[in-house]
Motif scaffolding. Structure first.
Motif, mmCIF file in Angstrom:
data_model
loop_
_atom_site.group_PDB
_atom_site.id
_atom_site.type_symbol
_atom_site.label_atom_id
_atom_site.label_comp_id
_atom_site.label_asym_id
_atom_site.label_seq_id
_atom_site.Cartn_x
_atom_site.Cartn_y
_atom_site.Cartn_z
ATOM 1 N N GLU A 155 -56.930 -79.076 -90.555
ATOM 2 C CA GLU A 155 -58.229 -79.299 -89.923
ATOM 3 C C GLU A 155 -59.116 -80.219 -90.742
ATOM 4 O O GLU A 155 -59.878 -81.012 -90.177
ATOM 5 N N GLU A 162 -52.791 -86.290 -88.530
ATOM 6 C CA GLU A 162 -52.305 -86.613 -87.191
ATOM 7 C C GLU A 162 -51.408 -87.839 -87.234
ATOM 8 O O GLU A 162 -50.356 -87.885 -86.570
ATOM 9 N N ARG A 219 -58.944 -74.055 -85.158
ATOM 10 C CA ARG A 219 -60.092 -74.710 -84.527
ATOM 11 C C ARG A 219 -59.771 -74.932 -83.056
ATOM 12 O O ARG A 219 -58.613 -75.040 -82.670
ATOM 13 N N ILE A 220 -60.799 -75.043 -82.230
ATOM 14 C CA ILE A 220 -60.596 -75.040 -80.791
ATOM 15 C C ILE A 220 -59.742 -76.204 -80.315
ATOM 16 O O ILE A 220 -58.918 -76.048 -79.406
ATOM 17 N N ASP A 221 -59.874 -77.384 -80.925
ATOM 18 C CA ASP A 221 -59.079 -78.520 -80.464
ATOM 19 C C ASP A 221 -57.594 -78.328 -80.779
ATOM 20 O O ASP A 221 -56.727 -78.655 -79.954
ATOM 21 N N LEU A 222 -57.295 -77.793 -81.970
ATOM 22 C CA LEU A 222 -55.892 -77.525 -82.304
ATOM 23 C C LEU A 222 -55.359 -76.345 -81.502
ATOM 24 O O LEU A 222 -54.197 -76.348 -81.071
ATOM 25 N N GLN A 224 -56.230 -75.517 -78.518
ATOM 26 C CA GLN A 224 -55.976 -76.005 -77.170
ATOM 27 C C GLN A 224 -54.606 -76.670 -77.078
ATOM 28 O O GLN A 224 -53.845 -76.450 -76.133
ATOM 29 N N ARG A 225 -54.268 -77.473 -78.066
ATOM 30 C CA ARG A 225 -52.971 -78.159 -78.052
ATOM 31 C C ARG A 225 -51.819 -77.174 -78.196
ATOM 32 O O ARG A 225 -50.750 -77.367 -77.589
ATOM 33 N N GLU A 279 -71.171 -76.241 -79.950
ATOM 34 C CA GLU A 279 -69.779 -75.916 -80.228
ATOM 35 C C GLU A 279 -69.311 -74.746 -79.368
ATOM 36 O O GLU A 279 -68.178 -74.748 -78.864
ATOM 37 N N ILE A 282 -68.639 -75.983 -75.819
ATOM 38 C CA ILE A 282 -67.349 -76.655 -75.736
ATOM 39 C C ILE A 282 -66.216 -75.643 -75.782
ATOM 40 O O ILE A 282 -65.207 -75.769 -75.070
ATOM 41 N N THR A 286 -63.439 -75.059 -72.858
ATOM 42 C CA THR A 286 -62.024 -75.254 -73.173
ATOM 43 C C THR A 286 -61.211 -74.017 -72.810
ATOM 44 O O THR A 286 -60.114 -74.123 -72.245
#
Length: 622
Positions: A155, A162, A219-222, A224-225, A279, A282, A286
């Motif tokens: 993170e 990435e 974390r929310i973005d990871l 989600q993936r 945050e 979001i 999500t």
């Protein structure tokens, strides 16, 4: 050792004559016998080192020293080095050949730092980049738990992590391992019997879902993936739903306590300007986008809680509408507490958000039970002769009647909104209208200023034929109801009594059905005013009560006569007695058609009674 693929222990460079390295974090690193000739500063921490071991492994440091050879460079700065001073220290130890251990806690930062310092095989064999790559492939990607830990450490290493595909390697490993463990746990629950057939051995269904709670550290973005990858790999939707619930509860912990307290006089809605609220907004949006399509995967109570949070954080309209649609598809599983959503806007309208419940009801009624793509398995069980949709609608009707009774005392609740909620359900949804009558009566009591037209418009929803005897008795004496409704209630109560009498006589009257249909459509007698009609119905009601009392008396007389005749039969067993007995019964005709259609006068009753006793006396004399 990560380089040879056996273990993940310390790295051992090939040089055997290593200098004695005693370093200290802070202002300098010092060899005990050789003075340093270069200082490396990383995030404010200085390291006193030597050029030769650094340039032999790091292409970046070699280029910087070569470019400034004429000026005899003595200090370099790396302010943006991935992992900071701690990671650079490990990289420097690798350059000096000092042993240290590559672990899941430092492999991601070491990989990024090695790439940043260009510690590739181009400058030295088995350099730090190749060592960390081997560790990722041979150790990290083989374990779900280690992949999750490395992914969490990435993170603070984006976007370099990435670009080096560390993130994608960990996500693919987590998804594939989770799917594999679920399949293994499913097969482990099945045992072969002596006949060769498979049967369940009683192990819990979700024994392979230990990772559900562990994903909450991401974390929310990871996160989600990871969920998207799990869906593509075929992980069970129940497990994904459980993970989403735990992640939401963990991430939004304490939100309601912080946000539910406000001063309504100073602000009309929640202030969504802070970074934390952004945050959280979001995060909610999500999570809603990741919800599985199957209805059985997410409990409706969690969906209602998520909807309250979405309203509180002022998420997008699409997010809230999606939640309302999902709730509507399984509304028959909701409770009254779920429906009581506070009005967070505080515009002086109502205490509860009635518009949301109306939209949810619209979604519930518009769903197609035959082509429902939200659930591969029907969530409704057919019970008896009722179809699944009818069963669900009847349950929802009872729920809505209770909801109407809860919101009815609100003085700011508009009549149009109350009627819109009450009228939206079809006529067959309510088997009994007692709950609806109770809610309307509460509304009338809380809103005494309604005009006669408004009260008629409200009470028109009630079907008097669906009221119980207790509700009819209450409505007949309810002064808040319009006169027309009271007349209908009394009329149908009269028809009910007449039908009961006709049923006891074994003779029905088809004309009553027609009259009932006329009254239910609101067509009253044009020859009489409502007050006269009301008085007439009350008189008829009293007459019917008297008729019932007379019938009870006649039944008591018949029971007494039956006892006497039975005693006579026991005393005399002759055929003459049986013939006279049957003939006498044929002449009584107490429950004949004429008696069911015309009321018996007291004189007629006495004639029948006297005739019956005289015949009995003649029989006893014979």
């Amino acid at each position: 050792m990560a380089g040879n693929g056996k273990t993940d222990k310390a790295l051992l460079p090939k040089r055997s004559n290593r200098p004695s390295f005693s370093g200290k974090r802070g202002s300098e690193w010092i060899f005990s016998d050789v003075p340093s000739d270069i200082v490396i500063e990383v995030d404010g921490v200085c390291f006193a080192l030597h050029k030769f071991p650094l340039v032999s492994r790091s292409g970046r440091i070699r280029k910087l020293v070569a470019d400034r050879r004429d000026s005899d460079i003595s200090k370099l700065e790396f302010p943006g080095l991935p992992g900071g001073a701690e990671t650079f220290e490990l990289s420097a130890k690798f350059c000096y050949g000092i042993n240290f251990e590559i672990t899941t806690a430092n492999v991601a930062a070491l990989f990024c730092a090695a790439e940043y310092l260009e510690m590739t095989v181009e400058y030295a064999e088995e350099n730090l980049v190749s060592r960390t790559e081997a560790y990722m492939e041979e150790v990290v990607s083989q374990s779900l738990e280690k992949s999750l830990e490395v992914l969490q450490n990435c993170e603070n290493l984006l976007p370099l992590a990435e670009e080096l595909k560390i993130v994608s390697i960990c996500i693919d490993a987590i998804a594939s391992k989770a799917c594999r463990e679920q399949m293994a746990s499913s097969f482990s629950r099945l045992d072969y019997s002596s006949s060769g057939r498979l049967h369940s051995n009683g192990q819990p269904k979700n024994s392979g879902d230990w990772w559900v709670e562990d994903l909450s550290v991401l974390r929310i973005d990871l996160y989600q993936r990871v969920i998207v990858a799990m869906k593509s790999r075929g992980v069970r939707h129940e497990s994904i739903g459980a993970s989403l619930m735990h992640y939401a509860q963990h991430s939004l912990k304490g939100l309601c306590k912080k946000q539910s307290v406000w001063d309504a006089t100073t602000r009309s809605k929640i202030n969504a300007a802070t970074a934390m609220e952004h945050e959280q907004r979001i995060l909610v949006e999500t999570i809603v986008s990741l919800l599985p399509a199957e209805k059985s995967s997410i409990p409706i109570s969690f969906l209602f809680g998520l909807l309250r949070t979405a309203i509180m954080l002022d998420t997008t309209v699409a997010c809230r509408l999606d939640l309302e649609r999902r709730i509507g598809l399984q509304l028959d599983f909701a409770t009254l507490d779920d429906l009581l959503i506070p009005s967070f806007l505080h515009t002086g309208d109502t205490l509860f958000d009635v518009d949301i419940i109306h939209r949810i009801l619209v979604n519930f009624l518009q769903q197609d039970d035959n082509e429902d793509q939200m659930d591969s398995h029907s969530a409704y069980e057919s019970d008896g002769l009722s179809s699944p949709s009818q069963t669900a609608i009847i349950k929802v009707a009872k729920l809505i009647d209770g909801y109407l009774a809860e919101i009815a005392p609100d003085a700011n609740l508009k009549l149009s909104k109350f009627i819109a909620i009450a009228e939206i359900l079809p006529d067959y949804a309510r088997v009994v209208d007692d709950g609806l009558y109770r809610a309307i009566d509460i509304y009338l009591k809380a809103h005494p200023g309604l005009s006669d037209m408004e009260r008629k418009r409200l009470c028109k929803i009630i079907d008097c034929q669906k009221l119980s005897q207790e509700a009819c008795a209450h409505a007949a004496q309810n002064e808040r109801l319009p006169v027309q409704l009271v007349v209908q209630v009394l009329y149908f109560e009269q028809l009910r009594l007449r039908n009961a009498l006709a049923g006891s006589n074994g003779d029905g009257e088809p004309t009553m059905v027609y009259q009932s249909q006329r009254i239910s459509s609101g067509v009253l007698s044009a020859a009489m005013s409502p007050r006269d009609n009301y008085a007439s119905l009350r008189r008829e009601n009293r007459e019917l009560k008297l008729e019932i009392a007379r019938m009870r008396m006649r039944l008591n007389d018949l029971e007494k006569e039956h006892v006497c005749m039975k005693q006579d039969m026991e005393k005399s067993g002759s055929n003459k007695f049986m013939y006279s007995f049957s003939k006498r019964l044929g002449k009584i005709q107490l429950f004949s058609r004429s008696n069911s259609k015309h009321q018996s006068t007291p004189s007629k009753q006495s004639q029948v009674h006297d005739s019956f006793h005289s015949r009995r006396k003649r029989h006893s004399l014979s």
